[in-house]
Design an enzyme around this catalytic site. Structure first.
Site, PDB file in Angstrom:
ATOM      1  N   SER A   8       0.818  -1.110   0.017  1.00 39.07           N
ATOM      2  CA  SER A   8      -0.256   0.017  -0.044  1.00 39.07           C
ATOM      3  C   SER A   8       0.808   1.078  -0.054  1.00 39.07           C
ATOM      4  O   SER A   8       2.099   1.297   0.415  1.00 39.07           O
ATOM      5  CB  SER A   8      -0.876   0.020   1.135  1.00 39.07           C
ATOM      6  OG  SER A   8      -0.157  -0.124   2.487  1.00 39.07           O
ATOM      7  N   GLU A  10       1.151   5.636   0.711  1.00 38.69           N
ATOM      8  CA  GLU A  10       0.757   6.750   1.624  1.00 38.69           C
ATOM      9  C   GLU A  10       1.122   8.054   0.586  1.00 38.69           C
ATOM     10  O   GLU A  10       2.015   8.017   0.202  1.00 38.69           O
ATOM     11  CB  GLU A  10       1.148   6.985   3.090  1.00 38.69           C
ATOM     12  CG  GLU A  10       0.678   8.017   3.733  1.00 38.69           C
ATOM     13  CD  GLU A  10       1.236   8.296   5.074  1.00 38.69           C
ATOM     14  OE1 GLU A  10       1.211   7.535   5.982  1.00 38.69           O
ATOM     15  OE2 GLU A  10       2.255   9.196   5.120  1.00 38.69           O
ATOM     16  N   ASP A 101      -0.214  14.049  16.532  1.00 35.02           N
ATOM     17  CA  ASP A 101       0.585  15.051  17.364  1.00 35.02           C
ATOM     18  C   ASP A 101      -0.033  16.297  17.590  1.00 35.02           C
ATOM     19  O   ASP A 101      -0.735  16.818  16.538  1.00 35.02           O
ATOM     20  CB  ASP A 101       2.042  15.250  16.755  1.00 35.02           C
ATOM     21  CG  ASP A 101       2.457  13.634  16.594  1.00 35.02           C
ATOM     22  OD1 ASP A 101       2.631  13.111  17.553  1.00 35.02           O
ATOM     23  OD2 ASP A 101       3.244  13.435  15.331  1.00 35.02           O
ATOM     24  N   LYS A 159      -5.423  -1.222  21.268  1.00 34.35           N
ATOM     25  CA  LYS A 159      -6.030  -0.669  19.859  1.00 34.35           C
ATOM     26  C   LYS A 159      -6.639  -1.917  19.244  1.00 34.35           C
ATOM     27  O   LYS A 159      -7.731  -2.009  18.417  1.00 34.35           O
ATOM     28  CB  LYS A 159      -4.946  -0.057  19.014  1.00 34.35           C
ATOM     29  CG  LYS A 159      -4.674   1.478  19.322  1.00 34.35           C
ATOM     30  CD  LYS A 159      -3.674   2.127  18.648  1.00 34.35           C
ATOM     31  CE  LYS A 159      -2.172   1.721  18.952  1.00 34.35           C
ATOM     32  NZ  LYS A 159      -1.027   2.629  18.467  1.00 34.35           N
ATOM     33  N   PHE A 210      13.583  14.822  10.182  1.00 33.15           N
ATOM     34  CA  PHE A 210      12.129  14.346  10.623  1.00 33.15           C
ATOM     35  C   PHE A 210      12.361  13.306  11.617  1.00 33.15           C
ATOM     36  O   PHE A 210      11.611  13.141  12.425  1.00 33.15           O
ATOM     37  CB  PHE A 210      11.451  14.009   9.388  1.00 33.15           C
ATOM     38  CG  PHE A 210      10.035  13.504   9.767  1.00 33.15           C
ATOM     39  CD1 PHE A 210       9.083  14.586  10.051  1.00 33.15           C
ATOM     40  CD2 PHE A 210       9.456  12.337   9.670  1.00 33.15           C
ATOM     41  CE1 PHE A 210       7.888  14.167  10.580  1.00 33.15           C
ATOM     42  CE2 PHE A 210       8.421  11.915  10.017  1.00 33.15           C
ATOM     43  CZ  PHE A 210       7.476  12.919  10.550  1.00 33.15           C
ATOM     44  N   HIS A 260       3.982  -0.947   3.657  1.00 36.27           N
ATOM     45  CA  HIS A 260       3.407   0.660   3.360  1.00 36.27           C
ATOM     46  C   HIS A 260       4.362   1.343   3.196  1.00 36.27           C
ATOM     47  O   HIS A 260       5.179   1.685   4.084  1.00 36.27           O
ATOM     48  CB  HIS A 260       2.458   0.624   4.755  1.00 36.27           C
ATOM     49  CG  HIS A 260       1.737   1.847   4.521  1.00 36.27           C
ATOM     50  ND1 HIS A 260       0.531   2.088   3.664  1.00 36.27           N
ATOM     51  CD2 HIS A 260       1.763   3.213   4.955  1.00 36.27           C
ATOM     52  CE1 HIS A 260      -0.110   2.882   3.816  1.00 36.27           C
ATOM     53  NE2 HIS A 260       0.803   4.197   4.331  1.00 36.27           N
TER      54      HIS A 260
END
Length: 290
Positions: A8, A10, A101, A159, A210, A260
């Site tokens: 997949s 993003e 965040d 979760k 990052f 992903h």
């Protein structure tokens, strides 16, 4: 020989001035036939509107299944439910549920007094509203807000208990970090799918910066590999492809079946990685490269 994994992608919603280029990127990525295309979420204002616009257009046109990122930051339960219900009513039933965040990265998370406390509560709400598939986050390295180890696993267990279908990891650059994490997850009795997040190094300086902010370690060998290539875009691109391919091959060889890719809206790098890994047919790759 390993079978082709579930892959997949993003993307993030573009600013209006580059939207045309964004849709060209989406068209090229779509040729690779990802399981779904997730769209990141900008909480509030224009960021949320961009996410909404991209998701609805993806749903209307033939192409990858859209998955909506959704966070709980700064929103009440009613606001979050209304947004999610609008997407579900539009046929967008796959979600990536995240706590999110604070607007200033590094600030301690503070839930809205009238909002959901985190991803577990959000997952319960999404399932109640009709979401068919909910992915959540997982952290091979300690989440900056937690102590790591058992604390992170307890959050993951919560979760999944809330109804999550799988988890997508924060990216790591060392395969062993993921493999050790997979062992810890299994030892904790968690048997849900854990999908590996893959961050291609489109710009080493930016990725390293990052990574420091989000708690992902950058190994010294990676710095040594990319630092000399700062002013050599072609060589940097080749190194980025080689690094991602080596990482994915190692994990695929260990039985990992879900990847992903955080594309950063860069089709060329994603296409070249999938080409080298054999994750798309030559005909599809020619179409994507056109």
């Amino acid at each position: 020989m390993s079978r082709t994994p579930q892959v997949s992608f993003e993307v993030f919603p573009p600013a209006p001035k580059v939207e045309e280029r964004f849709w060209t990127t989406v068209s090229r990525l779509a040729v690779l036939e990802p399981v779904y295309l997730s769209v990141t979420y900008g909480a509030g204002g224009s960021g949320r509107d961009r996410s909404d616009r991209v998701l609805r257009r993806l749903r209307r046109q033939a192409g990858p299944v859209p998955a909506a990122h959704l966070t709980v930051v700064g929103a009440s339960r009613a606001e979050t439910d209304a947004l999610a219900k609008g997407w579900i009513d539009a046929g967008i039933t796959r979600f990536v549920a995240l706590r999110g965040d604070m607007p200033e990265m590094g600030d301690a998370f503070a839930p809205n007094p009238e909002g959901y406390a985190g991803a577990a509560e959000l997952t319960v709400a999404l399932k109640r509203l009709g979401a068919q598939h909910v992915s959540v986050g997982a952290y091979p390295e300690p989440h900056p807000d937690y102590r790591g180890g058992e604390s992170d696993l307890a959050h993951l267990q919560a979760k999944f208990a809330a109804g999550a279908d799988d988890a997508i990891t924060q990216y790591v650059f060392e395969p062993e970090l993921f493999l050790r994490y997979r062992d810890r997850v299994a030892a904790a009795g968690i048997d849900k799918p854990i999908v590996v997040g893959v961050m291609p190094i489109f710009d080493f300086a930016k990725v390293a910066s990052f990574s420091r902010r989000c708690g992902a370690s950058v190994p010294a060998w990676l710095d040594a590999r990319f630092a000399p290539l700062a002013d050599q875009p072609e060589a940097h691109h080749e190194a980025a492809v080689e690094t991602a391919v080596s990482f994915c091959r190692r994990l695929q060889g260990e039985g990992v079946e879900g990847f992903h890719i955080y594309t950063l809206n860069r089709a060329d790098l994603t296409i070249d990685i999938c080409r080298e890994l054999g994750w798309a047919s030559p005909a599809k790759l020619r179409e994507a490269a056109a």
